[in-house]
Design a protein around this motif. Structure first.
Motif, PDB file in Angstrom:
ATOM      1  N   GLU A 119       0.844  -1.217   0.000  1.00  0.00           N
ATOM      2  CA  GLU A 119       0.000   0.000   0.000  1.00  0.00           C
ATOM      3  C   GLU A 119       0.867   1.251   0.000  1.00  0.00           C
ATOM      4  OE1 GLU A 119      -2.763   0.109   3.276  1.00  0.00           O
ATOM      5  OE2 GLU A 119      -3.467  -1.902   2.791  1.00  0.00           O
ATOM      6  N   ASP A 120       1.929   1.239   0.805  1.00  0.00           N
ATOM      7  CA  ASP A 120       2.830   2.404   0.865  1.00  0.00           C
ATOM      8  C   ASP A 120       3.495   2.642  -0.483  1.00  0.00           C
ATOM      9  OD1 ASP A 120       2.285   2.927   3.529  1.00  0.00           O
ATOM     10  OD2 ASP A 120       4.010   1.793   4.284  1.00  0.00           O
ATOM     11  N   ALA A 160       1.006   4.032  -2.942  1.00  0.00           N
ATOM     12  CA  ALA A 160       0.700   5.433  -2.640  1.00  0.00           C
ATOM     13  C   ALA A 160       1.846   6.344  -3.084  1.00  0.00           C
ATOM     14  CB  ALA A 160       0.437   5.606  -1.147  1.00  0.00           C
ATOM     15  N   LEU A 161       3.083   5.850  -2.951  1.00  0.00           N
ATOM     16  CA  LEU A 161       4.253   6.653  -3.351  1.00  0.00           C
ATOM     17  C   LEU A 161       4.511   6.569  -4.858  1.00  0.00           C
ATOM     18  CD1 LEU A 161       6.721   5.857  -0.418  1.00  0.00           C
ATOM     19  CD2 LEU A 161       5.603   8.049  -0.874  1.00  0.00           C
ATOM     20  N   VAL A 221       5.710   5.680   6.718  1.00  0.00           N
ATOM     21  CA  VAL A 221       5.000   6.217   5.565  1.00  0.00           C
ATOM     22  C   VAL A 221       3.489   6.144   5.816  1.00  0.00           C
ATOM     23  CG1 VAL A 221       4.557   5.886   3.091  1.00  0.00           C
ATOM     24  CG2 VAL A 221       6.878   5.574   3.997  1.00  0.00           C
ATOM     25  N   SER A 222       3.048   5.001   6.366  1.00  0.00           N
ATOM     26  CA  SER A 222       1.607   4.814   6.587  1.00  0.00           C
ATOM     27  C   SER A 222       1.053   5.821   7.601  1.00  0.00           C
ATOM     28  CB  SER A 222       1.334   3.382   7.043  1.00  0.00           C
ATOM     29  OG  SER A 222       2.269   2.980   8.011  1.00  0.00           O
ATOM     30  N   LEU A 282       2.261   8.888   8.146  1.00  0.00           N
ATOM     31  CA  LEU A 282       2.194  10.189   7.470  1.00  0.00           C
ATOM     32  C   LEU A 282       0.969  10.240   6.570  1.00  0.00           C
ATOM     33  CD1 LEU A 282       5.910  10.964   6.432  1.00  0.00           C
ATOM     34  CD2 LEU A 282       4.582  12.013   8.262  1.00  0.00           C
ATOM     35  N   ARG A 283       0.747   9.150   5.842  1.00  0.00           N
ATOM     36  CA  ARG A 283      -0.412   9.119   4.942  1.00  0.00           C
ATOM     37  C   ARG A 283      -1.706   9.275   5.733  1.00  0.00           C
ATOM     38  NH1 ARG A 283      -1.783   4.776   2.106  1.00  0.00           N
ATOM     39  NH2 ARG A 283      -0.473   3.207   3.083  1.00  0.00           N
ATOM     40  N   ALA A 284      -1.782   8.541   6.864  1.00  0.00           N
ATOM     41  CA  ALA A 284      -2.995   8.605   7.685  1.00  0.00           C
ATOM     42  C   ALA A 284      -3.207  10.006   8.249  1.00  0.00           C
ATOM     43  CB  ALA A 284      -2.905   7.578   8.820  1.00  0.00           C
ATOM     44  N   ASP A 314       0.392  14.456   1.769  1.00  0.00           N
ATOM     45  CA  ASP A 314       0.323  14.053   0.360  1.00  0.00           C
ATOM     46  C   ASP A 314       1.564  13.211   0.036  1.00  0.00           C
ATOM     47  OD1 ASP A 314       0.413  13.987  -2.456  1.00  0.00           O
ATOM     48  OD2 ASP A 314      -0.654  15.904  -2.569  1.00  0.00           O
ATOM     49  N   PRO A 315       1.380  11.996  -0.510  1.00  0.00           N
ATOM     50  CA  PRO A 315       2.554  11.173  -0.852  1.00  0.00           C
ATOM     51  C   PRO A 315       3.520  11.891  -1.804  1.00  0.00           C
ATOM     52  CG  PRO A 315       0.548   9.867  -1.015  1.00  0.00           C
ATOM     53  CD  PRO A 315       0.113  11.276  -0.766  1.00  0.00           C
ATOM     54  N   ILE A 364       5.951  13.607   0.302  1.00  0.00           N
ATOM     55  CA  ILE A 364       6.941  12.670   0.872  1.00  0.00           C
ATOM     56  C   ILE A 364       8.019  12.416  -0.177  1.00  0.00           C
ATOM     57  CG2 ILE A 364       7.327  10.375   1.860  1.00  0.00           C
ATOM     58  CD1 ILE A 364       4.384  10.340   2.732  1.00  0.00           C
TER      59      ILE A 364
END
Ligand code: 5CA
Ligand code: ZN
Length: 412
Positions: A113-114, A117-118, A300-301, A303-305, A309-310, A313
């Motif tokens: 998922e990370d 998203a990236l 990463v997860s 920060l996303r939560a 915005d990916p 990152i």
């Protein structure tokens, strides 16, 4: 095992210079010279905890390589492993009262998922250690037969080790002297004091079965793979000897990549495991190395939560050169968010200054050992020009959007 969802890459008009990268073994920046299909193996995660920004930085580094190759018209055969059998998994699973397989599955799903998203372009082959046990067994058999490997005299646990002197060129990848090897071998998972070894830096190939540890049957006795042979076997069986790039973080220069190369080279006499050994610098947090054992991870997860915005990152991690050890701080994220906003405002304009030159510079800087600080500055420059002085090229904002998407993986 299943990789993650693919990211469509746009076609960008024009072409850039061929890629040059620093090779750890040769200690110089030199051209990467792939054939029509470029080949890359990057060391994947040990899935006992969630992806942190250090992992992300390493995978983003090699994602840039992948994108540049595709931009240059190459097919890319990209392979990544998952170390889904290893001590940290068993320890964490025991601590949390879960099965080590379930822990691995959960963390691998989160990693996918990370990465999606990236917008990291997925590997063609995503291979777990569990899936590759048969390949390791075959390699260990061959190394035993050739005398490159030996079994320690221990009736209870007859572990199998690799002779560090099995290949003449051993040590060429890291270039470290013996004292440095001794220190890092002990610090990074080696077992210099294991009785029965011929040399303290001989590395474990096969760990004989222990009670309460998973094991697989093998002609030389049940057990489980050592770490370096896992990557040697997975890489060699998919992209062959002399593949273009072996990648990972700089913590893997020694012992991991030295022994992966040595294990493989003991089987492919005279040929080099990888043509380029490429290492990303380590990401730390506020002055300290970021690592699971220190518990100072920025995930990463998380920060996303928290709504980051990916794309920010990505820009934060690409703001520093990939080879430099660097810190993740609130200021890095704030700067990246400001930059993303600048680029988005500029590319939302109906017109701007002509962008061909900026795209050419973006390609040039990236081809020069992934010089992302200069590449990002070239886009900043265009965006500032567009916002401050305007321009009459109605295709320019779209061209920048496409180039930034395709080459940097940043969606505006
Ligand atoms: N499974 C092995 C490789 S076969 C392993 O090292 N797993 S890991 O989960 O510890 O690291 C995954 C990848 O992230 C490796 O390429 C490693 O070199 C890289 N890495 C780990 N910590 C950092 C960090 N702080 N900064 C940059 N890269 C890192
Ligand atoms: Zn590896």
């Amino acid at each position: 095992m299943q990789s993650w969802s693919d990211t469509a890459l746009p076609t960008i008009p024009g072409a850039g210079p061929p890629l040059r990268l620093y090779d750890t073994a040769d200690r110089q920046v030199r051209p990467v010279t792939p054939g029509p299909t470029a080949t890359m193996y990057v060391c994947g995660i040990t899935p006992y905890d969630a992806t942190h920004l250090g992992h992300a930085a390493t995978y983003l580094t090699f994602d840039l390589v992948n994108r540049l190759w595709r931009d240059a018209g190459h097919e890319v055969h990209y392979v990544q492993n998952v170390t889904d059998v290893d001590d940290p998994l068993f320890e964490r699973a025991a601590r949390d009262g879960v099965d080590w397989r379930d822990l691995g599955t959960r963390e691998i799903n989160l990693f996918r998922e990370d990465m999606s998203a990236l917008r990291v372009v997925p590997p063609r082959d995503y291979i777990g250690a569990v899936e590759s046990v048969d390949e390791v067994i075959e390699f260990v058999e061959k190394l035993l037969a050739s005398g490159a490997a030996y079994t320690v005299e221990d009736a209870e646990y007859p572990d199998i080790y690799f002779r560090a002197d099995a290949t003449e060129q051993f040590g060429y990848e890291s270039g470290y002297d013996r004292a440095t090897m001794d220190r890092l071998f002990a610090e990074r998972g080696g077992d210099p004091d294991r009785p029965g070894k011929r040399d303290t830096i001989d590395a474990l190939l096969w760990r004989a079965a222990r009670p309460d540890e998973p094991s697989w049957p093998a002609p030389f006795g049940a057990g489980r793979p050592g770490w370096h042979i896992e990557c040697a076997a997975i890489a060699l069986n998919r992209v062959g000897p002399e593949f273009d790039i072996q990648g990972g973080g700089s913590d893997l220069i020694y012992p991991h990549h030295e022994y992966s190369a040595a294990h493989a080279e003991a089987l492919i006499a005279g040929r080099r495991f990888a043509r380029h050994y490429v290492h990303a610098g380590l990401i730390g947090l506020d002055g300290e190395k970021m690592s699971k054992s220190r518990g100072n991870l920025v995930l990463v997860s998380k920060l996303r939560a928290a709504g980051v915005d990916p794309a920010a990152i990505r820009l934060g991690l690409l703001a520093g050169h990939y080879r430099r050890d660097r810190m993740w701080t609130d200021a890095v994220l704030a700067d990246a968010t400001t930059r993303l906003d600048l680029w988005r405002r500029a590319t939302a304009l109906a017109c701007g200054p002509a962008a061909e030159d900026t795209v050419a510079r973006l390609r040039q800087h990236l081809a020069d050992d992934l010089d992302t600080p200069k590449a990002l500055a070239a886009v900043d420059n265009w965006a500032n020009q567009a916002l401050n002085y305007g321009g009459r090229d109605s295709a320019a904002p779209g061209l920048i959007t496409t180039a930034v998407d395709g080459l940097l993986g940043v969606q505006l």
